[in-house]
Design a protein around this motif. Structure first.
Motif, PDB file in Angstrom:
ATOM      1  N   THR A 143       9.969 -10.034  18.779  1.00  0.00           N
ATOM      2  CA  THR A 143       9.168  -8.817  18.614  1.00  0.00           C
ATOM      3  C   THR A 143       7.797  -9.135  18.047  1.00  0.00           C
ATOM      4  OG1 THR A 143      11.152  -7.456  18.315  1.00  0.00           O
ATOM      5  CG2 THR A 143       9.074  -6.561  17.489  1.00  0.00           C
ATOM      6  N   MET A 144       7.738 -10.069  17.114  1.00  0.00           N
ATOM      7  CA  MET A 144       6.439 -10.451  16.537  1.00  0.00           C
ATOM      8  C   MET A 144       5.501 -10.995  17.604  1.00  0.00           C
ATOM      9  SD  MET A 144       7.650 -12.184  12.930  1.00  0.00           S
ATOM     10  CE  MET A 144       5.994 -12.755  12.547  1.00  0.00           C
ATOM     11  N   LYS A 145       6.016 -11.848  18.512  1.00  0.00           N
ATOM     12  CA  LYS A 145       5.185 -12.388  19.583  1.00  0.00           C
ATOM     13  C   LYS A 145       4.752 -11.286  20.552  1.00  0.00           C
ATOM     14  CE  LYS A 145       4.158 -16.016  20.371  1.00  0.00           C
ATOM     15  NZ  LYS A 145       2.922 -16.763  19.997  1.00  0.00           N
ATOM     16  N   PHE A 146       5.662 -10.348  20.829  1.00  0.00           N
ATOM     17  CA  PHE A 146       5.312  -9.244  21.721  1.00  0.00           C
ATOM     18  C   PHE A 146       4.203  -8.392  21.110  1.00  0.00           C
ATOM     19  CE2 PHE A 146       5.930  -4.800  23.043  1.00  0.00           C
ATOM     20  CZ  PHE A 146       5.744  -4.935  24.412  1.00  0.00           C
ATOM     21  N   GLU A 147       4.332  -8.076  19.839  1.00  0.00           N
ATOM     22  CA  GLU A 147       3.314  -7.258  19.160  1.00  0.00           C
ATOM     23  C   GLU A 147       1.972  -7.977  19.125  1.00  0.00           C
ATOM     24  OE1 GLU A 147       3.516  -4.239  18.315  1.00  0.00           O
ATOM     25  OE2 GLU A 147       5.671  -3.818  18.278  1.00  0.00           O
ATOM     26  N   GLU A 148       2.013  -9.289  18.933  1.00  0.00           N
ATOM     27  CA  GLU A 148       0.776 -10.076  18.936  1.00  0.00           C
ATOM     28  C   GLU A 148       0.078  -9.974  20.293  1.00  0.00           C
ATOM     29  OE1 GLU A 148      -0.114 -14.790  19.160  1.00  0.00           O
ATOM     30  OE2 GLU A 148       1.126 -14.153  17.455  1.00  0.00           O
ATOM     31  N   GLY A 149       0.858 -10.131  21.373  1.00  0.00           N
ATOM     32  CA  GLY A 149       0.284 -10.022  22.707  1.00  0.00           C
ATOM     33  C   GLY A 149      -0.229  -8.631  23.007  1.00  0.00           C
ATOM     34  N   LEU A 150       0.519  -7.610  22.566  1.00  0.00           N
ATOM     35  CA  LEU A 150       0.108  -6.228  22.805  1.00  0.00           C
ATOM     36  C   LEU A 150      -1.216  -5.935  22.103  1.00  0.00           C
ATOM     37  CD1 LEU A 150       1.757  -4.221  24.516  1.00  0.00           C
ATOM     38  CD2 LEU A 150       2.508  -3.150  22.392  1.00  0.00           C
ATOM     39  N   GLU A 151      -1.373  -6.447  20.899  1.00  0.00           N
ATOM     40  CA  GLU A 151      -2.611  -6.233  20.153  1.00  0.00           C
ATOM     41  C   GLU A 151      -3.792  -6.912  20.844  1.00  0.00           C
ATOM     42  OE1 GLU A 151      -4.898  -4.369  17.544  1.00  0.00           O
ATOM     43  OE2 GLU A 151      -2.718  -4.104  17.707  1.00  0.00           O
ATOM     44  N   ARG A 256      10.395 -11.043  31.237  1.00  0.00           N
ATOM     45  CA  ARG A 256       9.205 -11.017  32.090  1.00  0.00           C
ATOM     46  C   ARG A 256       8.132 -10.110  31.500  1.00  0.00           C
ATOM     47  NH1 ARG A 256       8.850 -10.063  38.666  1.00  0.00           N
ATOM     48  NH2 ARG A 256       6.732 -10.874  38.861  1.00  0.00           N
ATOM     49  N   LEU A 257       8.543  -8.977  30.948  1.00  0.00           N
ATOM     50  CA  LEU A 257       7.594  -8.086  30.275  1.00  0.00           C
ATOM     51  C   LEU A 257       6.884  -8.815  29.152  1.00  0.00           C
ATOM     52  CD1 LEU A 257       6.352  -5.363  29.388  1.00  0.00           C
ATOM     53  CD2 LEU A 257       8.495  -4.927  28.148  1.00  0.00           C
ATOM     54  N   SER A 258       7.649  -9.496  28.300  1.00  0.00           N
ATOM     55  CA  SER A 258       7.066 -10.202  27.165  1.00  0.00           C
ATOM     56  C   SER A 258       6.080 -11.271  27.616  1.00  0.00           C
ATOM     57  CB  SER A 258       8.188 -10.832  26.331  1.00  0.00           C
ATOM     58  OG  SER A 258       7.652 -11.589  25.274  1.00  0.00           O
TER      59      SER A 258
END
Length: 297
Positions: A143-151, A256-258
């Motif tokens: 989740t931390m990596k996903f949030e980083e990418g989203l930001e 794949r989303l991540s």
């Protein structure tokens, strides 16, 4: 690149060596040089602009020495003020593997190598060079990596698309509760990170994304077109000769989303989404937009 080569030529005390910059699409987060000397075998120097990449590269090359084919470390140049960390390693004989060169026998071999990577137990989920922050819950670092990418995507992608991404992520994140781990994963296991010659795998390279994770994550390239479709059966048979193939398909939409969010964020942050990484950017963005189109249907 000439100034960078001169800097490390002096640091390595190789005044007569020829540094040749290796420019290829797969070298995304480091500068790689081939070092040639008249009286010695060729060497490879990988200069890592980020300290974490240097730490992971050196950690995994050391950890897998003698276990799977990886380049031998010759010398480490620790990062310091004004100097990026670098790994001096042997130059493995062969070429970067091209999809068209993947035979059934080679697919079987690389599948078995991936399984041997996954046999390595990890102490937790996350960056193995930072053991204090490892987690026993795979959802936390994921989740931390996903949030980083989203930001990193924020301000570039439409807010509505970002919300669609978050919706799909939240809906599927608990799939990781059944993940096959923690184990060591390469996290970029594709032909462009394998050196081959004479139909054999000679070296698994580019460990900057390696981590403590779950085995399913390393099957993304196999499912999303980075390996030729015809090699999948042989790849999986090679893998299953070493360990059981995880039931990875239910997790693929989430993975794949991540990866797509991370790829778009990475290229936007580095300003390469319209230039050298445009192919990766377009492929990843199209996938995210397909999720939005599916939600509207």
């Amino acid at each position: 690149m000439d100034d960078l080569a001169d800097l490390y030529r002096r640091k390595l005390n190789l005044p007569n060596a020829v540094f040749t910059y290796i420019d290829h699409e797969d070298a995304m987060v480091a500068a790689v040089f081939k070092i040639s000397q008249s009286d010695s075998p060729d060497l490879i120097l990988k200069v890592c602009s980020r300290k974490g990449d240097f730490l992971r590269e050196s950690y995994f090359l050391s950890r897998f020495a003698g276990k799977i084919p990886v380049p031998k470390i010759i010398r480490l140049i620790e990062p310091e003020v004004g100097l990026d960390g670098a790994v001096l390693m042997e130059c493995v004989h062969g070429d970067l593997l091209k999809s068209e060169a993947v035979t059934s026998a080679l697919a079987w071999e690389v599948g078995s190598i991936l399984a041997r990577i996954h046999l390595e137990h990890a102490e937790g989920y996350g960056d193995l060079t930072d053991p204090v922050h490892l987690s026993d819950d795979p959802r936390i670092p994921f989740t931390m990596k996903f949030e980083e990418g989203l930001e990193e995507c924020r301000g570039h992608l439409p807010d509505s698309l970002l919300e669609t991404c978050r919706h799909h992520f939240d809906r599927e994140i608990n799939l990781l509760l059944s993940a096959d781990g923690p184990c060591v994963i390469h996290r970029d296991f594709r032909p462009g990170n394998i050196i081959s010659s004479d139909g054999k795998a000679r070296g698994i390279i580019d460990w900057s994304s390696g981590r403590g994770g779950f085995a399913e994550d390393d099957f993304c390239p196999l499912e999303f077109g980075e390996w030729p479709e015809g090699c999948k059966d042989s790849f999986l048979k090679g893998y299953s000769s070493i360990r059981k193939v995880p039931d990875y398909k239910p997790m693929m939409p989430l993975l794949r989303l991540s990866r797509a969010v991370a790829a778009v964020g990475f290229t936007v942050k580095r300003g390469t989404w319209e230039s050298r990484n445009s192919k990766l950017y377009k492929f990843s963005r199209r996938y995210l937009e397909s999720l939005a189109a599916g939600s509207e249907a």
